[in-house]
Design an enzyme around this catalytic site. Structure first.
Site, PDB file in Angstrom:
ATOM      1  N   SER A 176       4.235   1.853   4.322  1.00  0.00           N
ATOM      2  CA  SER A 176       5.005   2.715   5.231  1.00  0.00           C
ATOM      3  C   SER A 176       6.463   2.758   4.789  1.00  0.00           C
ATOM      4  O   SER A 176       7.114   3.811   4.836  1.00  0.00           O
ATOM      5  CB  SER A 176       4.922   2.192   6.668  1.00  0.00           C
ATOM      6  OG  SER A 176       3.592   2.202   7.112  1.00  0.00           O
TER       7      SER A 176
ATOM      8  N   ARG B  51      -3.399  -5.403  -0.222  1.00  0.00           N
ATOM      9  CA  ARG B  51      -3.168  -4.439  -1.301  1.00  0.00           C
ATOM     10  C   ARG B  51      -3.057  -5.124  -2.650  1.00  0.00           C
ATOM     11  O   ARG B  51      -3.547  -4.638  -3.658  1.00  0.00           O
ATOM     12  CB  ARG B  51      -1.887  -3.641  -1.037  1.00  0.00           C
ATOM     13  CG  ARG B  51      -2.021  -2.677   0.107  1.00  0.00           C
ATOM     14  CD  ARG B  51      -0.689  -2.174   0.544  1.00  0.00           C
ATOM     15  NE  ARG B  51       0.133  -3.264   1.042  1.00  0.00           N
ATOM     16  CZ  ARG B  51       1.263  -3.118   1.717  1.00  0.00           C
ATOM     17  NH1 ARG B  51       1.728  -1.923   1.934  1.00  0.00           N
ATOM     18  NH2 ARG B  51       1.928  -4.155   2.152  1.00  0.00           N
TER      19      ARG B  51
ATOM     20  N   LYS C 208      12.289  -4.611  14.072  1.00  0.00           N
ATOM     21  CA  LYS C 208      12.157  -3.966  12.754  1.00  0.00           C
ATOM     22  C   LYS C 208      12.894  -2.627  12.713  1.00  0.00           C
ATOM     23  O   LYS C 208      12.902  -1.970  11.681  1.00  0.00           O
ATOM     24  CB  LYS C 208      10.679  -3.732  12.433  1.00  0.00           C
ATOM     25  CG  LYS C 208      10.016  -4.898  11.729  1.00  0.00           C
ATOM     26  CD  LYS C 208       8.770  -4.442  11.005  1.00  0.00           C
ATOM     27  CE  LYS C 208       8.156  -5.550  10.187  1.00  0.00           C
ATOM     28  NZ  LYS C 208       6.879  -5.137   9.573  1.00  0.00           N
TER      29      LYS C 208
END
Ligand code: PNS
Length: 162
Positions: A129, A92, A43
């Site tokens: 993030s 979320r 990532k």
């Protein structure tokens, strides 16, 4: 429930107030919460693993029953190596659901590891993030979205300030 350890996995690049809210709420449901920081080199994280671990430790230091550990490879192998536990994930919005469902089913299929979802506090449901990094990179104010330990590191990283 026989296993009273929750394992909260993520890249935590960086940890946000949304993550900390989930960790705190998981504490109320479990005897111990293990924040499992994924190495995730693919990532290309902004913060190296050691820093992500250090910040997770700093920001959870006041929370009893929280441990911070790291893992590489399959999450279910980490869970097995620890002797079990239930995975905790925050949801979320519906956009999180497809991928989280897939991962939960795969982890169950691979090793019988259960996943439990906590619904994000609406105060943080827009937070990620990645967005925090993007906003901070271009000079936007992310106060209240991340802990102070992260705010100063973002300023340092992007704008050379401590
Ligand atoms: O914070 P993130 O990046 O959304 O966390 C994703 C994470 C680390 C939980 C996920 O990528 C993961 O579990 N990685 C470990 C490798 C693995 O087990 N992959 C198969 C998942 S079904």
């Amino acid at each position: 429930m026989t296993d009273r350890t929750a394992i909260y996995p993520g890249t935590f690049d960086p940890i946000t107030n949304g993550h900390l809210d989930i960790i705190d709420r998981a504490r109320a449901q479990f005897d111990a919460v293990v924040v499992a920081v994924s190495q995730h080199p693919s990532k290309n994280p902004l913060f190296p693993l050691e820093e992500r671990i250090a910040v997770a430790k700093e920001t959870t230091a006041g929370l009893g029953g929280v441990l911070v550990e790291s893992f590489d490879g399959l999450l279910v192998d980490f869970v097995r190596a620890r002797g079990g536990g239930v995975l905790i994930k925050g949801l979320r919005a519906v956009t999180d659901f497809d991928y989280e469902l897939q991962m939960a089913q795969m982890n169950y299929r691979l090793a019988g590891v259960e996943t439990m979802f906590l619904v994000a506090n609406p105060e943080y449901s827009f937070l990620s993030s990645s967005l925090v990094k993007e906003v901070a990179r271009f000079g936007g104010d992310v106060t209240g979205m991340v802990p102070a330990e992260v705010l100063s590191r973002l300023r340092e990283r992007f704008h050379g300030e401590g």
